[in-house]
Motif scaffolding. Structure first.
Motif, PDB file in Angstrom:
ATOM      1  N   TYR A 200      48.517  84.280  64.982  1.00 51.54           N
ATOM      2  CA  TYR A 200      47.120  83.834  64.033  1.00 51.54           C
ATOM      3  C   TYR A 200      46.128  83.147  64.784  1.00 51.54           C
ATOM      4  N   CYS A 201      46.096  83.653  66.227  1.00 54.49           N
ATOM      5  CA  CYS A 201      45.162  82.846  66.915  1.00 54.49           C
ATOM      6  C   CYS A 201      43.750  83.600  67.052  1.00 54.49           C
ATOM      7  N   GLU A 202      42.925  83.150  66.005  1.00 51.45           N
ATOM      8  CA  GLU A 202      41.577  83.855  65.963  1.00 51.45           C
ATOM      9  C   GLU A 202      40.652  83.927  67.071  1.00 51.45           C
ATOM     10  N   TRP A 205      41.934  87.026  69.138  1.00 48.63           N
ATOM     11  CA  TRP A 205      41.801  88.397  68.012  1.00 48.63           C
ATOM     12  C   TRP A 205      40.428  88.530  68.755  1.00 48.63           C
ATOM     13  N   SER A 231      42.896  85.516  60.347  1.00 47.44           N
ATOM     14  CA  SER A 231      43.194  84.219  60.859  1.00 47.44           C
ATOM     15  C   SER A 231      42.416  83.271  60.574  1.00 47.44           C
ATOM     16  N   ASP A 232      41.192  83.447  60.280  1.00 46.83           N
ATOM     17  CA  ASP A 232      40.102  82.297  60.184  1.00 46.83           C
ATOM     18  C   ASP A 232      38.975  82.631  59.300  1.00 46.83           C
TER      19      ASP A 232
END
Length: 464
Positions: A200-202, A205, A231-232
């Protein structure tokens, strides 16, 4: 999370209490940790004078505090008082030889003296004493960057991320190294490994999407930016990049939607407004296109792409009067922008304002635009307005940059023949024919009377 919030409140209370003390001139006691947080607060906000005062007061209350003295070293290094900083570090080393901050500050001094390899040696020593190695690896990476050693820089930023996967500045630096080394595929492989552990590391990505974009793999880029947004949902950069991909895929309405989201999430950016305008223009909605171009230059009058978009829009519509109006506005804001002067010259040429057109080309050359078309266009205009000597001088300047350009030589030949300097005319036509025979059409188009002279036709026939 609660602890961090409480710690922040304590720091704020210490700063408020400390500043209240300064106003009242009533000296109060603070423990050394409080002084450290106060000094860090001032340093982080660039208030060096206040930091120095806090260090002085802190050392008056805690004269043996190594940490306060290390903060004093940090300020001395910032002020470039390296000898004094070095001397103080030597004293601190004798007291605490296993304090990693001493090695870090010494490395900082060596770095300022361009002794980057020696700085790296000390930072590697700091690693053996550091509880938190992430910052040290990041500093080592920066030293390698200073030496343009991108491979070793990349390795150390990766080590930093292994120690702290939330250090996004290190992640950006890793990708910067990959990009500089043009290792796009390797960057994608690394980011995929990083995402396996941090799904989930924006930022990751977002970065992998940019790599796919650079490789023209637009569908994969689109998917990556979608994951960044999942993710964000407030990640403006992902919406902007997604909009760029959708433009490449000619899905302009969807691109507009993504750019519009960025306007809702934060203050409008000139980039988003410009891209919305471009999309509307491609969709054939001219009114909304020009409306957004106008908003772009209103938002950022110094953004040349905004003024150029408006000017080029009216040029495509052959509305040269409006194009000239906006070019003049742009020049009034930034008279040193060569892109504006090139358009100024071109528009005035279309409007048959030849003296103004010549001024535009001349200004473009003065600003360093040495494209061959600029020299040639200026030469043709100078000839047209009856300044053949200036046209010739202009072409000789062009030869300095383009010694083997046939078009320049054909123009010089035509000009000299028109001035009845047959010797120089023959010299340049022969040189032109040697360079490129086919281009003698330039002579036919621009100097028809000269081209039809028997003596000129005879010379041309020799090279058939």
């Amino acid at each position: 999370m609660k602890f961090n919030h409480e710690e922040e409140e304590e720091n704020n209370f210490s700063i408020t209490r400390y500043e209240s003390m300064l106003r009242s001139n009533d000296v109060k006691f603070f423990d050394s940790d409080e002084f450290e947080s106060i000094i860090h607060h001032y340093l982080e906000n660039g208030k060096i004078a206040k930091a120095k005062k806090a260090i002085s007061l802190g050392l008056s209350q805690h004269p043996s505090s190594v940490n306060l003295k290390l903060l004093q070293v940090e300020v001395l290094v910032f002020e470039n008082r390296l000898d004094k900083a070095d001397s103080l570090l030597a004293q601190l080393y004798a007291i605490e030889p296993e304090n990693e901050e001493i090695y870090i500050q010494k490395a900082n001094i060596l770095s300022k003296q361009n002794e980057h390899l020696k700085a790296i040696e000390l930072l590697n020593m700091a690693l053996s004493y550091a509880d938190d190695t992430a910052d040290v690896y990041s500093l080592i990476g920066m030293e390698y960057l200073f030496m343009d050693d991108f491979e070793n820089a990349k390795i150390n930023f990766m080590r930093c991320l292994e120690a702290d996967n939330q250090d996004y500045s290190a992640l950006y630096n890793v990708i910067y190294c990959f990009d500089f080394l043009e290792q796009h595929q390797e960057a994608i492989e690394y980011l995929n490994m990083f995402l396996d552990k941090n799904p989930y590391c924006e930022v990751a990505w977002h970065q992998i999407g940019k790599q796919y974009f650079d490789l023209n793999e637009y569908e994969k880029a689109l998917t990556s930016f979608d994951f960044a947004i999942i993710s964000d949902e407030y990640f403006i950069g992902a919406y902007l990049e997604k909009g760029k991909v959708l433009e490449k895929l000619k899905r302009h309405s969807e691109a507009i939607e993504n750019y519009r989201i960025t306007l809702e999430l934060d203050d409008p950016t000139s980039f988003a407004l410009l891209r919305i305008g471009k999309c509307y223009e491609r969709l054939g909605n001219d009114d909304l296109a020009i409306q957004h171009y106008s908003k772009t230059v209103h938002e950022d009058p110094l953004l040349d792409k905004g003024w150029i978009a408006i000017t080029d829009y009216y040029m495509r519509k052959r509305d040269y009067q409006k194009a000239l109006y906006y070019t003049n506005k742009a020049i009034n804001i930034d008279g040193e922008n060569v892109l504006y002067w090139k358009r100024y010259a071109k528009i005035n040429n279309r409007l048959a304002f030849f003296e103004e057109a010549e001024r535009g080309y001349r200004k473009a050359l003065e600003l360093g635009n040495y494209e061959i078309e600029t020299w040639l266009n200026r030469s043709d205009i100078l000839r047209y307005i009856g300044e053949p000597d200036a046209a010739i001088q202009n072409l000789y300047q062009a030869i300095e940059f383009y010694p083997d350009n046939a078009e320049v030589q054909y123009r010089l030949a035509g000009l000299y023949y028109e001035m009845q300097d047959y010797e120089k005319g023959e010299y340049h036509i022969r040189k032109a024919l040697e360079l490129d025979y086919e281009y003698h059409i330039v002579l036919e188009e621009l100097f028809e009377k000269i081209f039809n002279l028997t003596l000129v036709k005879n010379i041309i026939s020799e090279y058939e």
